[in-house]
Design a protein around this motif. Structure first.
Motif, PDB file in Angstrom:
ATOM      1  N   VAL A   1       0.028  -4.022  -5.980  1.00 48.11           N
ATOM      2  CA  VAL A   1       0.795  -2.196  -5.687  1.00 48.11           C
ATOM      3  C   VAL A   1      -0.481  -1.649  -5.422  1.00 48.11           C
ATOM      4  O   VAL A   1      -1.488  -1.690  -6.560  1.00 48.11           O
ATOM      5  CB  VAL A   1       1.535  -2.363  -6.496  1.00 48.11           C
ATOM      6  N   ALA A   2      -0.501  -0.726  -4.738  1.00 46.23           N
ATOM      7  CA  ALA A   2      -1.997  -0.337  -4.419  1.00 46.23           C
ATOM      8  C   ALA A   2      -1.511   1.061  -4.345  1.00 46.23           C
ATOM      9  O   ALA A   2      -0.816   2.164  -2.994  1.00 46.23           O
ATOM     10  CB  ALA A   2      -2.604  -0.676  -2.796  1.00 46.23           C
ATOM     11  N   THR A   3      -2.410   2.046  -4.712  1.00 47.90           N
ATOM     12  CA  THR A   3      -2.490   3.676  -4.953  1.00 47.90           C
ATOM     13  C   THR A   3      -3.658   4.387  -4.119  1.00 47.90           C
ATOM     14  O   THR A   3      -4.698   3.460  -4.324  1.00 47.90           O
ATOM     15  CB  THR A   3      -1.426   4.064  -6.006  1.00 47.90           C
ATOM     16  N   ASP A   4      -3.665   5.975  -4.000  1.00 45.39           N
ATOM     17  CA  ASP A   4      -4.758   6.459  -4.217  1.00 45.39           C
ATOM     18  C   ASP A   4      -5.532   6.235  -5.565  1.00 45.39           C
ATOM     19  O   ASP A   4      -5.727   6.087  -6.474  1.00 45.39           O
ATOM     20  CB  ASP A   4      -4.324   7.538  -3.029  1.00 45.39           C
ATOM     21  N   VAL A   5      -7.182   5.934  -4.885  1.00 45.58           N
ATOM     22  CA  VAL A   5      -8.206   5.629  -6.120  1.00 45.58           C
ATOM     23  C   VAL A   5      -7.648   7.413  -6.885  1.00 45.58           C
ATOM     24  O   VAL A   5      -7.908   7.040  -8.293  1.00 45.58           O
ATOM     25  CB  VAL A   5      -9.442   5.878  -5.908  1.00 45.58           C
ATOM     26  N   GLU A   6      -7.397   8.864  -6.396  1.00 48.04           N
ATOM     27  CA  GLU A   6      -7.001   9.794  -7.571  1.00 48.04           C
ATOM     28  C   GLU A   6      -5.975  10.007  -8.534  1.00 48.04           C
ATOM     29  O   GLU A   6      -5.600  10.478  -9.119  1.00 48.04           O
ATOM     30  CB  GLU A   6      -7.258  10.751  -6.723  1.00 48.04           C
ATOM     31  N   ASP A   7      -5.321   8.534  -7.921  1.00 49.97           N
ATOM     32  CA  ASP A   7      -3.512   8.489  -8.715  1.00 49.97           C
ATOM     33  C   ASP A   7      -3.598   8.318 -10.158  1.00 49.97           C
ATOM     34  O   ASP A   7      -4.165   6.588  -9.923  1.00 49.97           O
ATOM     35  CB  ASP A   7      -2.798   8.133  -7.959  1.00 49.97           C
ATOM     36  N   GLU A   8      -3.833   8.935 -10.895  1.00 48.33           N
ATOM     37  CA  GLU A   8      -4.121   8.853 -12.537  1.00 48.33           C
ATOM     38  C   GLU A   8      -2.486   8.465 -13.343  1.00 48.33           C
ATOM     39  O   GLU A   8      -2.253   9.079 -14.374  1.00 48.33           O
ATOM     40  CB  GLU A   8      -5.184   9.485 -12.829  1.00 48.33           C
ATOM     41  N   THR A   9      -1.961   8.511 -12.368  1.00 46.45           N
ATOM     42  CA  THR A   9      -0.137   8.767 -13.298  1.00 46.45           C
ATOM     43  C   THR A   9       0.842   7.258 -13.573  1.00 46.45           C
ATOM     44  O   THR A   9       1.183   7.990 -14.249  1.00 46.45           O
ATOM     45  CB  THR A   9       0.064   8.995 -12.014  1.00 46.45           C
ATOM     46  N   LEU A  10      -0.483   6.788 -12.883  1.00 52.61           N
ATOM     47  CA  LEU A  10       0.494   4.768 -13.525  1.00 52.61           C
ATOM     48  C   LEU A  10      -0.014   4.369 -14.807  1.00 52.61           C
ATOM     49  O   LEU A  10      -1.315   5.339 -15.195  1.00 52.61           O
ATOM     50  CB  LEU A  10       0.865   4.179 -12.139  1.00 52.61           C
ATOM     51  N   GLU A  11       0.290   3.998 -15.752  1.00 43.12           N
ATOM     52  CA  GLU A  11      -0.110   3.256 -16.865  1.00 43.12           C
ATOM     53  C   GLU A  11      -1.143   1.876 -16.377  1.00 43.12           C
ATOM     54  O   GLU A  11      -2.233   1.545 -17.012  1.00 43.12           O
ATOM     55  CB  GLU A  11       1.221   2.621 -17.712  1.00 43.12           C
TER      56      GLU A  11
ATOM     57  N   ASP B   1       0.866  -1.290  -0.058  1.00 43.22           N
ATOM     58  CA  ASP B   1       0.483   0.240   0.054  1.00 43.22           C
ATOM     59  C   ASP B   1       0.933   1.518   0.081  1.00 43.22           C
ATOM     60  O   ASP B   1       1.824   1.831   0.839  1.00 43.22           O
ATOM     61  CB  ASP B   1      -1.100   0.081   0.905  1.00 43.22           C
ATOM     62  N   LEU B   2       0.957   2.431  -1.110  1.00 45.08           N
ATOM     63  CA  LEU B   2       1.811   3.318  -1.163  1.00 45.08           C
ATOM     64  C   LEU B   2       1.546   3.935  -0.522  1.00 45.08           C
ATOM     65  O   LEU B   2       1.521   5.178  -0.411  1.00 45.08           O
ATOM     66  CB  LEU B   2       2.122   3.783  -2.795  1.00 45.08           C
ATOM     67  N   VAL B   3       0.290   4.560  -0.185  1.00 43.85           N
ATOM     68  CA  VAL B   3      -0.114   5.226   0.428  1.00 43.85           C
ATOM     69  C   VAL B   3      -0.185   5.497   1.924  1.00 43.85           C
ATOM     70  O   VAL B   3       0.511   6.449   2.361  1.00 43.85           O
ATOM     71  CB  VAL B   3      -2.117   4.907   0.705  1.00 43.85           C
ATOM     72  N   THR B   4      -0.503   4.590   2.555  1.00 47.34           N
ATOM     73  CA  THR B   4       0.008   4.021   4.003  1.00 47.34           C
ATOM     74  C   THR B   4       1.618   3.665   4.150  1.00 47.34           C
ATOM     75  O   THR B   4       2.142   3.457   5.213  1.00 47.34           O
ATOM     76  CB  THR B   4      -0.895   3.129   4.785  1.00 47.34           C
ATOM     77  N   GLU B   5       2.061   2.949   2.703  1.00 48.35           N
ATOM     78  CA  GLU B   5       3.952   2.675   3.177  1.00 48.35           C
ATOM     79  C   GLU B   5       4.047   1.506   3.769  1.00 48.35           C
ATOM     80  O   GLU B   5       4.382   1.999   5.316  1.00 48.35           O
ATOM     81  CB  GLU B   5       4.418   4.127   3.707  1.00 48.35           C
ATOM     82  N   GLU B   6       2.952   0.877   3.749  1.00 48.38           N
ATOM     83  CA  GLU B   6       3.261  -0.473   5.172  1.00 48.38           C
ATOM     84  C   GLU B   6       2.376  -1.399   3.983  1.00 48.38           C
ATOM     85  O   GLU B   6       1.818  -1.517   2.749  1.00 48.38           O
ATOM     86  CB  GLU B   6       1.818  -1.169   5.692  1.00 48.38           C
TER      87      GLU B   6
END
Length: 279
Positions: free
Chosen positions: A259-269, A217-222
């Motif tokens: 891998v999990a990012t914030d749902v608003e993050d649209e930077t990844l392909e 989880d890249l949001v909480t870094e755990e």
């Protein structure tokens, strides 16, 4: 007596040796009332509990009731279209679905007895929904999807084609697979072994979610096991394995991870592809 008390009593008799050959009309009437309660959404295999809305607990007695329907019924030949099959249960009567705006397309949509479908759901062919599954309002089950026994799907869930939602029937105390409100799963996803997907998360195609695969989880870094937090975009990546230095893997060995990012993050392909899938 309530359905719960009757099932609990019948389970005790079953544990003491009651067999299908010995089951009486009264026993079978109890099982019928139990299935009707499941199909009406009056009881369910798991529910949110306590003040923590992310906590789900299995209703063990409901799982016992499902197991009783297998253990105390005889197998009979049954007809589905032009096909004769053999099972302890018939398929679910779907006459009640139209009144709730739910539609199931023909030629292969199979809904087993004891499954609940809410309002404005869409069941595409061929799809299979097993006993004890709970599918809430506005949810789409797409072509070639399987919703396993006791799986709990929330409102406005979208299952991409060829998605597997695993069933968790035994042990009875274990929570089944949980897909919470607003979740979108891309085509070919697999969710198994009681994994929980948090509200409004978007999961990329062909992602495997199971308690044995870590979620970074890249949001909480755990690193998380067993659930995906709410409001996440998730996709499969590969991380270095502990056997990378083995002589059998001169180029290095890798294992799957999520891998999990914030749902608003649209930077990844990968998330851009998922956005296109939702449109």
């Amino acid at each position: 007596m309530t359905v719960k008390s009757e099932i609990t009593t019948l389970w005790e008799q079953y544990q003491d040796g009651l067999t299908a050959a010995e089951a009486t009309d009264e026993h079978l009437a109890t099982l019928e009332a139990f299935l009707e309660s499941l199909e009406a959404g009056e009881i369910r295999a798991a529910e949110k509990t306590g003040d923590d809305v992310t906590t789900w607990e299995a209703n063990a007695w409901v799982k016992q009731g499902i197991l009783l329907n297998f253990g105390l019924r005889e197998t009979h030949p049954r007809v589905y279209g032009d096909v004769t099959y053999h099972d302890v249960l018939p398929l679910r009567d779907t006459a009640d679905l139209a009144d709730r705006g739910t539609r199931n397309t023909p030629d292969g949509t199979t809904i087993r007895r004891g499954a609940y479908l809410g309002s404005d759901c869409i069941m595409m062919s061929p799809a299979f929904v097993n006993i004890g599954a709970y599918i809430d309002d506005g949810t789409l089950v797409d072509s070639c999807d399987t919703v396993g026994s006791c799986a709990q799907l929330g409102t406005n869930v979208k299952l991409g084609a060829n998605t597997l939602i695993g069933g968790v029937l035994e042990p009875v105390e274990n929570a089944p697979v949980i897909i919470e409100d607003g979740v979108s799963l891309g085509a070919g996803c697999r969710v198994t072994s009681g994994f929980r997907v948090g509200e409004n998360s978007i999961v990329g195609e062909n992602t495997l979610l199971t308690p044995r695969i870590p979620v970074y989880d890249l949001v909480t870094e755990e690193i998380i096991y067993g659930h995906l937090p709410e409001n996440r975009r998730a996709f499969t990546r590969y991380v270095e394995s502990s056997v990378s230095d083995h002589e059998f893997f001169p180029g290095g060995a890798y294992k799957p991870a999520v891998v999990a990012t914030d749902v608003e993050d649209e930077t990844l392909e990968a998330t851009q592809r998922e956005e296109a899938l939702r449109e």
